[in-house]
Design an enzyme around this catalytic site. Sequence first.
Site, PDB file in Angstrom:
ATOM      1  CD1 TRP A 211      52.604  33.837  43.007  1.00 46.40           C
ATOM      2  CD2 TRP A 211      50.935  33.764  44.460  1.00 46.40           C
ATOM      3  NE1 TRP A 211      51.500  34.331  42.385  1.00 46.40           N
ATOM      4  CE2 TRP A 211      50.459  34.299  43.243  1.00 46.40           C
ATOM      5  CE3 TRP A 211      50.037  33.620  45.529  1.00 46.40           C
ATOM      6  CZ2 TRP A 211      49.138  34.693  43.066  1.00 46.40           C
ATOM      7  CZ3 TRP A 211      48.722  34.027  45.343  1.00 46.40           C
ATOM      8  CH2 TRP A 211      48.282  34.556  44.136  1.00 46.40           C
TER       9      TRP A 211
ATOM     10  CE  LYS B  19      40.992  50.114  40.288  1.00 46.25           C
ATOM     11  NZ  LYS B  19      41.211  48.814  39.718  1.00 46.25           N
TER      12      LYS B  19
ATOM     13  CD  GLU C 135      40.519  49.437  35.992  1.00 43.76           C
ATOM     14  OE1 GLU C 135      39.395  48.922  35.825  1.00 43.76           O
ATOM     15  OE2 GLU C 135      41.219  49.212  36.984  1.00 43.76           O
TER      16      GLU C 135
HETATM   17  C1  F6R Z   1      38.521  46.412  40.845  1.00 45.91           C
HETATM   18  C2  F6R Z   1      38.563  44.983  41.029  1.00 45.91           C
HETATM   19  C3  F6R Z   1      37.390  44.188  40.612  1.00 45.91           C
HETATM   20  C4  F6R Z   1      37.835  42.868  39.997  1.00 45.91           C
HETATM   21  C5  F6R Z   1      36.614  41.976  39.724  1.00 45.91           C
HETATM   22  C6  F6R Z   1      37.000  40.693  39.034  1.00 45.91           C
HETATM   23  O1  F6R Z   1      39.713  47.010  41.260  1.00 45.91           O
HETATM   24  O2  F6R Z   1      39.519  44.452  41.535  1.00 45.91           O
HETATM   25  O3  F6R Z   1      36.578  44.894  39.733  1.00 45.91           O
HETATM   26  O4  F6R Z   1      38.528  43.124  38.817  1.00 45.91           O
HETATM   27  O5  F6R Z   1      35.977  41.676  40.927  1.00 45.91           O
HETATM   28  O6  F6R Z   1      37.898  39.962  39.789  1.00 45.91           O
HETATM   29  P1  F6R Z   1      38.748  38.801  39.153  1.00 45.91           P
HETATM   30  O7  F6R Z   1      39.666  39.400  38.161  1.00 45.91           O
HETATM   31  O8  F6R Z   1      39.469  38.182  40.318  1.00 45.91           O
HETATM   32  O9  F6R Z   1      37.764  37.870  38.517  1.00 45.91           O
END
Ligand code: F6R
Length: 604
Positions: A74, A481, A477
Amino acid sequence: MCGIYGFIGNGKVEDLINGLKKLEYRGYDSAGIAFSRNGSLIVEKKTGKVDTLCSAINDTLEEKINAGIAHTRWATHGMPNDINAHPQMDCEKKIAVVHNGIIENFAALREKLISEGHKFISQTDTEVIAHLIEKYFKGDLLEAVRLATLDLDGTYAIGVIHADVKDEIIFARRKSPLVITKNEYGSYCASDVTPLISLSRDVVFLEDSQIARLKKGAFEIFDLSGKQVEKRFCHIDWDEKSAEKGGYKHFMLKEIHEEPRVISDALMGRVKGEKIFLKEMEDWKDHIKNLRKINIIACGTSYHAGLIFKYFFESLRPFDVEVEVSSEFRYRNVLIDDRMLNVAISQSGETADTLESIRLVKSLGGRVLALSNVVGSTLTREADKTLYINAGPEISVASTKAYIGQMTVLYLLALYIDSVMGKEHPEKVKALSRLPELVDQFILTQEKTIKDVADRYVGYSNFMYIGRGMNYPSVLEGALKLKEISYTNAVGYQAGELKHGPIALLDEKFPVMAVAVDDDLKGKMLSNILETKARNAHVVAVTSASDHDVSSIVNDVIRVPDVENYLYPFFVGISFQLFAYNVANNRNLNIDMPRNLAKSVTVE
Ligand code: F6R
């Protein structure tokens, strides 16, 4: 994170591939193997899936070998490509190394090794390990690995094979895990027990700063002074599925437990004593000195991390920080100029709305700094610069450890910008360095209490989360969740907004999750809690360890440590993650893959 597998004994090339397949769940972007044939090392590696590697070496799968090491990578240093994939080798191509972790001082080591005549071909930190072992090798591979590890700062789990040393392979670790086992056919080592449990259920977890020498059917363990230490076997009775999750029931819970490590990895190489070093930002210092505004663009959980940045940065100095959800930002008539810093936060680096937003910023001549977890993702390729959060792959759809990693890097960024603007914060830098240990202790001591609280509230269908100041983003947040994994209606509000409407919702069936820690706004929060109690709402308060006044008026309490005000969002965030997890777990829901949601939102 990356996966390591290796064995010495009776086996085939295919065994290395099968070992890697069992580590695929950890997430990776390339894969590789090394084994010896007639006194030389054969190294095969490919970007993409283990199956791609397997197809490329189809003809050799049945070849009998007596030792090999294998890796799923990774990316952290250098793009995911064939050259940067592991194993990495020394100049003579006699030594192959696979590595998980981050070598903090790799740039200095690389420079020194180059000055001593070593030739590098990859962008990885791992390659320095192969060259260091080459430098120290005088016929004893264990000793050469031991000396090499003494030069390394940072974290590592490594596996090493030498073309001329036929009867042993070496593994060593600091902070990144390795597990060893043996049976009548050979000895085996891996990043976790998943590829090992079909071989033997009695394993030894290598401890920090230990080195293992594996021979066919036997192994010995040494400390960094070279002294042999006793092996402590553990019996594993997990099945393969629970082994993938490290014994946790869900990836989400495993990832919450990884948070202390995520914070220290995010800090690694970026904090020295009381100072922050963000080498990626060095050539933007003049730009930073001239800044008039910071624009944050993100979605969902990443947006909440952005809001915390705003509160934290404004606590350092009065400044114009705007945080906007990408799906709104991209359609606005925004004013962009070169005195702005545009920060796009995205765990995946593939969120469509965030990508379109940065394209808009760039088309208007703005600069974009990306904060991402995925090396080589679209966002990181299109942004001008990237700060990686180095949280390792997040498998659960609901973001937990990435959120904590984003906050950590955003705090570093805020302190860095403020120091470039002229103000140092030695106490805050030191406090950040203490955070991994505090978070570890917190999870260890409070997890059960939070579960018990969640058990008492599992029957409710609505929740209201309230907080103020720096803890306002945490309630957004927390509510997100709970919604996404337990399908429960949860709303987050600034506590001061209650009486402008939301309080009408409250009664004995509508509990309130209130953040009332020991900060400047605690008195205000107390009044808000009393207002909700007057409507018969049950209140769960997240409060500080030493609190008396909040805990005496609410129904249930989650206690977080007494810390500096700006550190509370870490503990509040984790409390709400564990609360949501336990509510959803109580309802037997598919926590890692909630309905209607995807990990990467690549469409608008
Ligand atoms: C909630 C969650 C989503 C992401 C959102 C943005 O637990 O995972 O709200 O935070 O879809 O995703 P990224 O950070 O990948 O742009």
